[in-house]
Design a protein around this motif. Structure first.
Motif, PDB file in Angstrom:
ATOM      1  N   THR A   1       0.839  -1.206   0.000  1.00  0.00           N
ATOM      2  CA  THR A   1       0.000   0.000   0.000  1.00  0.00           C
ATOM      3  C   THR A   1       0.869   1.249   0.000  1.00  0.00           C
ATOM      4  O   THR A   1       0.602   2.217  -0.729  1.00  0.00           O
ATOM      5  CB  THR A   1      -0.929  -0.001   1.226  1.00  0.00           C
TER       6      THR A   1
ATOM      7  N   GLY B   1       2.459   1.719  -3.253  1.00  0.00           N
ATOM      8  CA  GLY B   1       1.481   2.062  -4.281  1.00  0.00           C
ATOM      9  C   GLY B   1       1.539   3.509  -4.703  1.00  0.00           C
ATOM     10  O   GLY B   1       1.052   3.881  -5.779  1.00  0.00           O
ATOM     11  N   GLU B   2       2.137   4.338  -3.884  1.00  0.00           N
ATOM     12  CA  GLU B   2       2.283   5.755  -4.235  1.00  0.00           C
ATOM     13  C   GLU B   2       3.430   5.981  -5.212  1.00  0.00           C
ATOM     14  O   GLU B   2       3.504   7.029  -5.856  1.00  0.00           O
ATOM     15  CB  GLU B   2       2.535   6.578  -2.959  1.00  0.00           C
TER      16      GLU B   2
ATOM     17  N   LYS C   1      -1.411   2.752  -8.355  1.00  0.00           N
ATOM     18  CA  LYS C   1      -2.237   2.788  -7.152  1.00  0.00           C
ATOM     19  C   LYS C   1      -3.612   2.156  -7.375  1.00  0.00           C
ATOM     20  O   LYS C   1      -4.138   1.451  -6.503  1.00  0.00           O
ATOM     21  CB  LYS C   1      -2.401   4.233  -6.670  1.00  0.00           C
ATOM     22  N   THR C   2      -4.191   2.393  -8.554  1.00  0.00           N
ATOM     23  CA  THR C   2      -5.515   1.829  -8.850  1.00  0.00           C
ATOM     24  C   THR C   2      -5.469   0.304  -8.861  1.00  0.00           C
ATOM     25  O   THR C   2      -6.350  -0.364  -8.327  1.00  0.00           O
ATOM     26  CB  THR C   2      -6.015   2.339 -10.215  1.00  0.00           C
TER      27      THR C   2
ATOM     28  N   GLU D   1      -5.095  -1.107  -5.264  1.00  0.00           N
ATOM     29  CA  GLU D   1      -6.375  -1.141  -4.555  1.00  0.00           C
ATOM     30  C   GLU D   1      -7.223  -2.325  -5.002  1.00  0.00           C
ATOM     31  O   GLU D   1      -7.838  -3.020  -4.189  1.00  0.00           O
ATOM     32  CB  GLU D   1      -7.122   0.178  -4.773  1.00  0.00           C
TER      33      GLU D   1
END
Length: 354
Positions: free
Chosen positions: A270, A273-274, A279-280, A283
């Protein structure tokens, strides 16, 4: 059933899930009462965990998203392909597509099941088991993203073959029981281009499948390899496989380190993910992961210990827990099951051995 490390296994315990050898043969079958000779044999095969059935875990069923036979056949297939490529640098691709189609059918039939990763990998068969897990994880993410059957097949084929270039990497580097130095890591990095050279000219492997083999170590911020491309310039399939690859690698025992706990890996991915990942897709990927897999021991905020009985699809961090131990470690006379979506004042503090 519940998951127990081999160090905690005692003679007389009953095996709840069959153990397979590297070549897919059953070493010990479900229901076998474990003897010291059997436990020692498991240690010799570098098996670090098993599932057992006892009063604590009675009626707890750890469901996999694909069945054991399919998983073993897929591991054997990728093992045979890699052996084939060592000798000829070529392989028969029809069986790969057939296996991926079969996995897709099973996943579509079980698409509401959160991933528990119940496969028991050994250090020795890591590459084959990892390839199958990355394929499964990628396909589940692709299904969630709404990919059609043809695109799912291309995604699955590339995911299953993503590490095929490692057949060219020297064993002493691949299985080094310590962290790699810079020179050795540079050798490992070549598995992407070497693998791409193997698959790109196979007429039955699509360009998008071959691209996964080349680009599954690219990173969203451009810090990956071998092309150092970034963002949406990285094909969607490679962006999906990149996440699945890291997730399964971290949640697996390796020759140089022990696996990381699932909830810690989720936090790690997570955060990345940045930067490293889309990032999408992160998730979407994490929506299908059981934060605390069924059969796992946990410590509650009350100090009590329990075993995960079931997971809540909408609230994966708040599963149903069978409380079996008091805060002082003593066994409860009567077990109680708590649904953490309804008991909001209690939380999971950490995972543990019971």
């Amino acid at each position: 059933m519940r998951r127990v490390s081999i160090e905690k296994v005692q003679s007389g315990m009953r095996l709840a899930k069959s153990i397979y050898s590297e070549d897919g043969q059953v070493l010990l079958g479900t229901g076998v009462e474990l003897k010291e000779t059997y436990i020692e044999r498991l240690r010799n095969f570098n098996i670090s965990e098993i599932y057992i059935e006892d009063e604590l875990s009675k009626d707890i069923d750890v469901k996999d998203v694909i069945n054991d036979r399919t998983r073993q056949e897929a591991k054997t297939l990728i093992r045979n392909i890699m052996e084939e490529c060592k000798n000829t640098s070529q392989f028969t691709s029809d069986k790969v597509k057939g296996m991926v189609n079969h996995i897709i059918d099973e996943l579509l039939a079980n698409k509401d099941i959160l991933i528990n990763l119940s496969d028991l990998k050994t250090v020795d068969d890591y590459t084959f088991a990892h390839s199958v897990n990355v394929c499964v994880l990628s396909l589940i993410t692709g299904i969630k993203l709404g990919l059609n059957q043809l695109r799912l097949r291309d995604l699955g084929v590339g995911a299953l073959l993503h590490d095929i270039g490692k057949i060219v990497i020297p064993e002493n580097i691949l299985k080094k029981p310590a962290r790699l130095d810079d020179n050795e890591f540079n050798v490992i990095k070549t598995h992407t281009t070497l693998g791409y050279d193997i698959v790109k000219n196979n007429p039955n492997i699509s360009a998008s499948s071959a691209y996964i083999v080349l680009a599954h170590h690219e990173r969203y911020d451009g810090s990956g390899y071998p092309l150092c491309i970034k963002g949406d310039n990285i094909h969607l399939f490679a962006r999906i496989v990149a996440i699945a690859d890291v997730y399964d690698a971290l949640t697996s025992d390796r020759v140089y380190r022990k696996k990381v706990k699932v909830h810690e890996v989720i936090e790690y991915i997570t955060t990345l993910g940045e930067h490293h990942f889309d990032k999408t897709i992160v998730e979407c990927f994490l929506e299908n992961i059981a934060v605390y897999p069924v059969g796992t021991g946990v410590i509650l905020s009350t100090g009590e210990k329990g075993i995960i009985v079931d997971v809540n699809k909408r609230f994966p961090a708040r599963p149903i827990v069978r409380v079996v131990c008091n805060p002082d470690g003593s066994r409860k006379n009567a077990f109680e099951e708590i649904d953490l979506t309804k008991t909001l004042n209690i939380m999971i503090r950490d995972t543990c051995e019971i």
